[in-house]
Design an enzyme around this catalytic site. Structure first.
Site, PDB file in Angstrom:
ATOM      1  N   LYS A 174     -12.704  -1.805   5.588  1.00 57.07           N
ATOM      2  CA  LYS A 174     -11.897  -2.763   6.343  1.00 57.07           C
ATOM      3  C   LYS A 174     -12.429  -2.861   7.778  1.00 57.07           C
ATOM      4  CE  LYS A 174      -9.438  -2.738   2.636  1.00 57.07           C
ATOM      5  NZ  LYS A 174      -8.211  -2.037   2.369  1.00 57.07           N
ATOM      6  N   TRP A 222       0.824  -1.212   0.000  1.00 57.45           N
ATOM      7  CA  TRP A 222       0.000   0.000   0.000  1.00 57.45           C
ATOM      8  C   TRP A 222       0.848   1.246   0.000  1.00 57.45           C
ATOM      9  CZ3 TRP A 222      -4.287  -0.445  -2.193  1.00 57.45           C
ATOM     10  CH2 TRP A 222      -5.033  -1.621  -2.066  1.00 57.45           C
ATOM     11  N   ASP A 265      -2.156   6.716   6.015  1.00 57.38           N
ATOM     12  CA  ASP A 265      -3.208   5.841   5.503  1.00 57.38           C
ATOM     13  C   ASP A 265      -3.468   4.798   6.585  1.00 57.38           C
ATOM     14  OD1 ASP A 265      -4.779   3.906   4.319  1.00 57.38           O
ATOM     15  OD2 ASP A 265      -3.457   3.565   2.602  1.00 57.38           O
TER      16      ASP A 265
HETATM   17  C1  LIG Z   1      -7.652  -1.533   1.084  1.00 59.37           C
HETATM   18  C2  LIG Z   1      -6.600  -0.499   1.263  1.00 59.37           C
HETATM   19  C3  LIG Z   1      -6.452   0.552   0.345  1.00 59.37           C
HETATM   20  C4  LIG Z   1      -7.305   0.681  -0.890  1.00 59.37           C
HETATM   21  O1  LIG Z   1      -8.590   1.036  -0.623  1.00 59.37           O
HETATM   22  P1  LIG Z   1      -9.618   1.317  -1.834  1.00 59.37           P
HETATM   23  O2  LIG Z   1     -10.883   1.584  -1.129  1.00 59.37           O
HETATM   24  O3  LIG Z   1      -9.654   0.083  -2.685  1.00 59.37           O
HETATM   25  O4  LIG Z   1      -9.132   2.478  -2.587  1.00 59.37           O
HETATM   26  C5  LIG Z   1      -5.460   1.479   0.586  1.00 59.37           C
HETATM   27  N1  LIG Z   1      -4.670   1.402   1.656  1.00 59.37           N
HETATM   28  C6  LIG Z   1      -4.773   0.409   2.556  1.00 59.37           C
HETATM   29  C7  LIG Z   1      -3.858   0.365   3.731  1.00 59.37           C
HETATM   30  C8  LIG Z   1      -5.747  -0.572   2.381  1.00 59.37           C
HETATM   31  O5  LIG Z   1      -5.864  -1.568   3.272  1.00 59.37           O
END
Ligand SMILES: *Cc1c(COP(=O)(O)O)cnc(C)c1O
Length: 359
Positions: free
Chosen positions: A195, A101, A171
């Site tokens: 998530k 990521w 993030d």
């Molecule tokens: C799942 C995830 C993403 C991507 O999320 P989207 O909703 O598909 O854009 C980005 N960063 C992390 C840490 C993730 O777990």
């Protein structure tokens, strides 16, 4: 019958939340409508969104000097939206690269900025968080970007970086609300909801007020944090149903005693699984113990030819979505807030049986 769902995302939601949503599906609180059918500018939905924001602020103790935005575009969208909003007057961004990521964030930011990798864990196949003493930070950078929980590699920061006057941007998609955080140490926190919060489609951005005047003129209005903050995230139609479900999840978290209580459960669940992995000669997790994720636990069987049999047997016992990400193979158990401890206990019991029979 409900299964134990170990998906990395979209992921398991609390059963009580789903039941409440089902009960309110056709008629929300006597309105005669589903939340999905409401105007986002009507008083019912405005109350739902305001309550969700207030509860999120309580859960994370978000200071009044931060805005909370409910947007669309997901975390991958934010990977481009963050630089557009923060690059005004500056050209460079520092990244710490801890895995898949982080790499995606870097790729996207390169379209807008001069990107410098201040530290990387690539030398050991992304199995650790580089200690801050090794980071080569540029004091003139627009911000420092970290991914505090690498969903694919299963690597999590157990500490908060200190970037001085340079804003820290994180993030937190896959571990937000799994543990208390000191919001004031960050300039921006963002994450997709699917998530650990609610349905896909909702992106949460927590941004410090003084960072709202740095957007590039090219920033689309729907993704312009200041314009969205001034419009209470309703400059465009927000993902209303996802906000409603997220609000129910926030209420559920508060009822459980807040994120400190949830953290205790998460520590216990992760310990169950890691202790067994470490004791077993059949399963392995590659991550340095002090940097292991409490949310996403990748592991490998001693012989990958047994992977399909493992997944089939798990499914027979009502445990699904354990297949690892295609980029790393093996297995991955995502054990977010909504995964009950019984799910982890059932997984460990199955792993023991499988090891005894096939190991
Ligand atoms: C799942 C995830 C993403 C991507 O999320 P989207 O909703 O598909 O854009 C980005 N960063 C992390 C840490 C993730 O777990």
């Amino acid at each position: 019958m409900r299964v134990f769902n170990f998906s990395a995302g979209p992921a398991v939601l609390p059963e009580t939340v789903l039941r409440q949503a089902a009960a309110e599906m056709l008629d929300w609180h006597g309105s005669g409508m589903s939340v999905m059918e409401m105007s986002h500018r009507g008083k019912e939905f405005i109350a739902i969104a305001a309550k969700a924001e207030a509860d999120l602020r309580t859960l994370l103790a978000i200071p009044a000097s931060y805005k909370v935005l409910f947007l669309q575009g997901g975390a991958i969208g934010e990977n481009a939206i963050v630089p557009m909003n923060l690059l005004g007057g500056r050209t460079g961004i520092d990244f710490v690269n801890t895995g898949e990521w982080s790499k995606k964030s870097i790729k996207e930011a390169k379209k807008y900025a001069k990107v410098s990798v201040a530290a990387s864990a690539e030398d050991r196949n992304f199995t650790y968080v580089p200690p801050q003493s090794t980071w080569k930070l540029d004091p003139g950078a627009a911000y420092v970007h970290v991914c505090t929980n690498e969903t694919i590699g299963g690597v999590e920061y157990q500490w908060t970086p200190d970037t001085g006057d340079v804003p820290l941007v994180a993030d937190m998609s896959s571990h937000i609300l799994s543990r208390p955080i000191d919001v004031a140490r960050y300039g921006v926190i963002y994450g997709g909801a699917q998530k650990n919060i609610g349905p896909a489609g909702l992106t949460i951005v927590i941004v410090r007020d003084d960072l709202l005047d740095r957007a590039l003129p090219i920033t689309p209005s729907a993704f312009h944090w200041k314009e969205q903050a001034e419009a209470d995230s309703m400059l465009n139609t927000p993902p209303t149903y996802a906000i409603y479900i997220a609000g129910l999840v926030f209420e559920w978290l508060l009822q459980k005693g807040g994120v400190a209580a949830v953290e205790r459960d998460n520590v216990a669940k992760a310990k169950l699984l890691y202790d067994y992995l470490d004791a077993s000669g059949f399963y392995t997790n590659p991550v340095q113990p002090e940097d292991r994720s409490r949310m996403n636990v990748p592991f490998k069987l001693a012989d990958e030819k047994l992977d399909d049999a493992f997944l089939k047997g798990a499914k027979e016992r009502g445990m699904v979505q354990l297949k690892g990400h295609r980029s790393v193979g093996g297995m991955r158990a995502s054990i977010y807030n909504a995964m009950p401890v019984e799910g982890v206990q059932a997984l460990v019991a199955y792993m023991k049986d499988f090891e005894r029979e096939r190991g």
